[in-house]
Design a protein around this motif. Sequence first.
Motif, PDB file in Angstrom:
ATOM      1  N   TYR A  77      -1.834 -10.002   5.225  1.00  0.00           N
ATOM      2  CA  TYR A  77      -1.929 -10.967   4.123  1.00  0.00           C
ATOM      3  C   TYR A  77      -1.569 -12.373   4.563  1.00  0.00           C
ATOM      4  O   TYR A  77      -2.174 -13.351   4.151  1.00  0.00           O
ATOM      5  CB  TYR A  77      -1.010 -10.562   2.970  1.00  0.00           C
ATOM      6  N   ASN A 153      -3.017  -1.701   3.406  1.00  0.00           N
ATOM      7  CA  ASN A 153      -2.100  -2.715   3.921  1.00  0.00           C
ATOM      8  C   ASN A 153      -0.754  -2.692   3.214  1.00  0.00           C
ATOM      9  O   ASN A 153       0.254  -3.080   3.778  1.00  0.00           O
ATOM     10  CB  ASN A 153      -2.714  -4.109   3.760  1.00  0.00           C
ATOM     11  N   LYS A 155       1.867  -3.614  -0.219  1.00  0.00           N
ATOM     12  CA  LYS A 155       2.231  -4.821  -0.953  1.00  0.00           C
ATOM     13  C   LYS A 155       2.581  -5.977  -0.014  1.00  0.00           C
ATOM     14  O   LYS A 155       2.240  -7.129  -0.257  1.00  0.00           O
ATOM     15  CB  LYS A 155       3.428  -4.509  -1.857  1.00  0.00           C
ATOM     16  N   HIS A 156       3.306  -5.652   1.075  1.00  0.00           N
ATOM     17  CA  HIS A 156       3.807  -6.710   1.956  1.00  0.00           C
ATOM     18  C   HIS A 156       3.009  -6.810   3.256  1.00  0.00           C
ATOM     19  O   HIS A 156       3.419  -7.490   4.193  1.00  0.00           O
ATOM     20  CB  HIS A 156       5.289  -6.470   2.252  1.00  0.00           C
ATOM     21  N   GLY A 157       1.889  -6.058   3.318  1.00  0.00           N
ATOM     22  CA  GLY A 157       1.035  -6.117   4.517  1.00  0.00           C
ATOM     23  C   GLY A 157       1.591  -5.359   5.709  1.00  0.00           C
ATOM     24  O   GLY A 157       1.174  -5.584   6.840  1.00  0.00           O
TER      25      GLY A 157
ATOM     26  N   ASP B 131       0.017  -1.868  -5.699  1.00  0.00           N
ATOM     27  CA  ASP B 131       0.557  -0.882  -4.759  1.00  0.00           C
ATOM     28  C   ASP B 131       1.900  -0.377  -5.266  1.00  0.00           C
ATOM     29  O   ASP B 131       2.894  -1.107  -5.202  1.00  0.00           O
ATOM     30  CB  ASP B 131       0.744  -1.518  -3.378  1.00  0.00           C
ATOM     31  N   ASN B 148      -4.020  -0.508  -3.230  1.00  0.00           N
ATOM     32  CA  ASN B 148      -5.122  -1.455  -3.428  1.00  0.00           C
ATOM     33  C   ASN B 148      -5.654  -1.377  -4.867  1.00  0.00           C
ATOM     34  O   ASN B 148      -6.853  -1.559  -5.108  1.00  0.00           O
ATOM     35  CB  ASN B 148      -6.270  -1.171  -2.444  1.00  0.00           C
ATOM     36  N   THR B 254       3.225   3.788   2.789  1.00  0.00           N
ATOM     37  CA  THR B 254       2.263   3.009   1.995  1.00  0.00           C
ATOM     38  C   THR B 254       2.757   1.619   1.595  1.00  0.00           C
ATOM     39  O   THR B 254       2.024   0.882   0.953  1.00  0.00           O
ATOM     40  CB  THR B 254       1.851   3.773   0.705  1.00  0.00           C
ATOM     41  N   ASP B 255       4.001   1.250   1.942  1.00  0.00           N
ATOM     42  CA  ASP B 255       4.500  -0.107   1.675  1.00  0.00           C
ATOM     43  C   ASP B 255       4.270  -0.534   0.212  1.00  0.00           C
ATOM     44  O   ASP B 255       3.578  -1.515  -0.064  1.00  0.00           O
ATOM     45  CB  ASP B 255       3.828  -1.096   2.642  1.00  0.00           C
ATOM     46  N   PRO B 256       4.868   0.188  -0.754  1.00  0.00           N
ATOM     47  CA  PRO B 256       4.641  -0.152  -2.171  1.00  0.00           C
ATOM     48  C   PRO B 256       5.473  -1.353  -2.630  1.00  0.00           C
ATOM     49  O   PRO B 256       6.468  -1.704  -1.991  1.00  0.00           O
ATOM     50  CB  PRO B 256       5.096   1.103  -2.909  1.00  0.00           C
ATOM     51  N   GLU B 257       5.054  -1.940  -3.732  1.00  0.00           N
ATOM     52  CA  GLU B 257       5.840  -3.007  -4.366  1.00  0.00           C
ATOM     53  C   GLU B 257       7.033  -2.392  -5.101  1.00  0.00           C
ATOM     54  O   GLU B 257       8.121  -2.963  -5.119  1.00  0.00           O
ATOM     55  CB  GLU B 257       4.950  -3.760  -5.375  1.00  0.00           C
ATOM     56  N   LYS B 291      12.841  -5.068   0.141  1.00  0.00           N
ATOM     57  CA  LYS B 291      11.489  -5.438  -0.322  1.00  0.00           C
ATOM     58  C   LYS B 291      10.980  -4.567  -1.475  1.00  0.00           C
ATOM     59  O   LYS B 291      10.154  -5.012  -2.264  1.00  0.00           O
ATOM     60  CB  LYS B 291      10.484  -5.319   0.846  1.00  0.00           C
TER      61      LYS B 291
END
Lengths: 329, 329
Positions: A77, A153, A155-157, B131, B148, B254-257, B291
């Motif tokens: 991102y 990717n 949320k934070h890439g 995400d 996504n 998966t790097d979620p928010e 994060k």
Amino acid sequence: MKELTIGIDIGGTNTKYGIVDRDGNVVFQGSISTAEYEEFRDYFNGLAIALRKATESIPFAHKIIGVGVGAANGNYYKGTIERATNLKWKGIIPLADMFKEEFGIPAIITNDANAAAVGEMVYGAAKGMKDFVVITLGTGLGSGFVCNGILLNGKHGIAGEVGHTSVNPAGRFCNCGKRGCLETYVSATGIKRTVYKLLADHLEPSELRGISFDNLTTKMITESAVRGDVVALAAFEYTGRILGMKLAETVVHTDPEAIFLFGGLSLAGDLIFKPTIKHMEANLMPLFRGKVKVLPSGLQNQAAPIIGASSLVWNYLDNNKTQLQEEVY
Amino acid sequence: MKELTIGIDIGGTNTKYGIVDRDGNVVFQGSISTAEYEEFRDYFNGLAIALRKATESIPFAHKIIGVGVGAANGNYYKGTIERATNLKWKGIIPLADMFKEEFGIPAIITNDANAAAVGEMVYGAAKGMKDFVVITLGTGLGSGFVCNGILLNGKHGIAGEVGHTSVNPAGRFCNCGKRGCLETYVSATGIKRTVYKLLADHLEPSELRGISFDNLTTKMITESAVRGDVVALAAFEYTGRILGMKLAETVVHTDPEAIFLFGGLSLAGDLIFKPTIKHMEANLMPLFRGKVKVLPSGLQNQAAPIIGASSLVWNYLDNNKTQLQEEVY
């Protein structure tokens, strides 16, 4: 006019680059050292000179439409490299902006395993697949996920850091600051550590007793195992067992069609695939058993990281035709 | 004409259903027993009668455009329920086809946690997020992933079985056939097992010593903990520690928010959130620390499973406007 892209793979030791056409043909390739540059600015200047030279080799009527970069901790991102543990340069490096300023073309940056995943989808063995995982087995263990046909990717890439899931919270020290991460067991470095652990714990004779840690390579361990060396064979069995156990956890997260293994360790064939598949199946929730293929990457050659990086541009173009065109022309 | 959907949540004990409008208002709701029907065909007939009665309550000018169903092991692609461990009916049940035949409207089926995830996105606390993960803490532990902006179904339609990742390969027996799965520790049943383990191992007095396993509920354990019962408090600490450790693994995939906790156990507030967040952060790869939010679901009420299931239809409609319209009219 033929459209071309530049693919760049920034590794801890060397940076490989190439000019790639739409069909994945590398029309030019070269490399510069990564490790010898203490300052990032000097490295970037060295790379820019090499790339200008490379572009002189292509016919005048052709056009470079973008740069794709695979690098550890590359952030898709932001177009940055963030605190990569295997690179010297600290802080956050605004690489995409620097490319845009230097060459006037857009750059797409992601971590090396994500680049490998897109490469696998565009040119490799994952053509036509919408849900798959690529595991890169190099100095560390990287992973790239494609879900619903789109690179994941997050949320934070920074999605896809399966190398830093836990095998043992009190286990081997990891570059990331934790202990017992998967990549400390399953990677070129991981299998070396396993060989040394086995040599320490057991009495079996092994041709690997004569080789120092610094000199030991995955290729040597593979060749020893092929010759029947009991320690080398046990090291592959152990590595595959841990990889299989952890892949069973990855599978129940995203339910992929296939998992592709890429890089040095995956070239050992059955030595690594057999125990990996056996232990993945044994540890899978029964509902998933027999459903997920574990396969070698379709891009097992020297130029794969360059092709993978360049494919970022083509993939982006396919998904966002107008945006990139506007940015480019 | 106002468009409405039917949302159905098939649980092991009861089936809840409701008629829901575009804004998430439940204009009618009811329930029938799931457990009392030995044969699936009898259950479906009972459900069909209840639904026909329910639709009589809505104004003539309104139209039901689809049915959304959340059920354990619901398969999104096939519209089936496959060998659900918490339901009596074995084999593969072609539920979507049966709805289509019975009512002439399309049905969308997915597992209950996926329905919760779509509900969270359409009506809940994940509005605007692309995400995120929803963890449902009921009899078992379910999970639904949105990546996504799209529900992650996976290749075989069974993604998101985080409840069956491994805490301890030699640990507690699980309904799935394995041992040591996350849901045997973190769920309404899991925390009961933990309370009983603590009562067995320790000598501390506890008001929970007077309650049988069958009678013990998450609500009782929560109330005991609030009153300062040392065993109940230790059970929450242990449950949160295990959940936090395993969420750290999910995050690096998966790097979620955000991760939303839904269901009985999540209503215990700080008792479960504090240890979960603490141990997730401690076990996270440093790059991800600070994060990812861990939050309560925005749909914590009785009708949430119905709303979640109905949201499948609205979400499908938003993403595939033409297809569903054609199917419907």
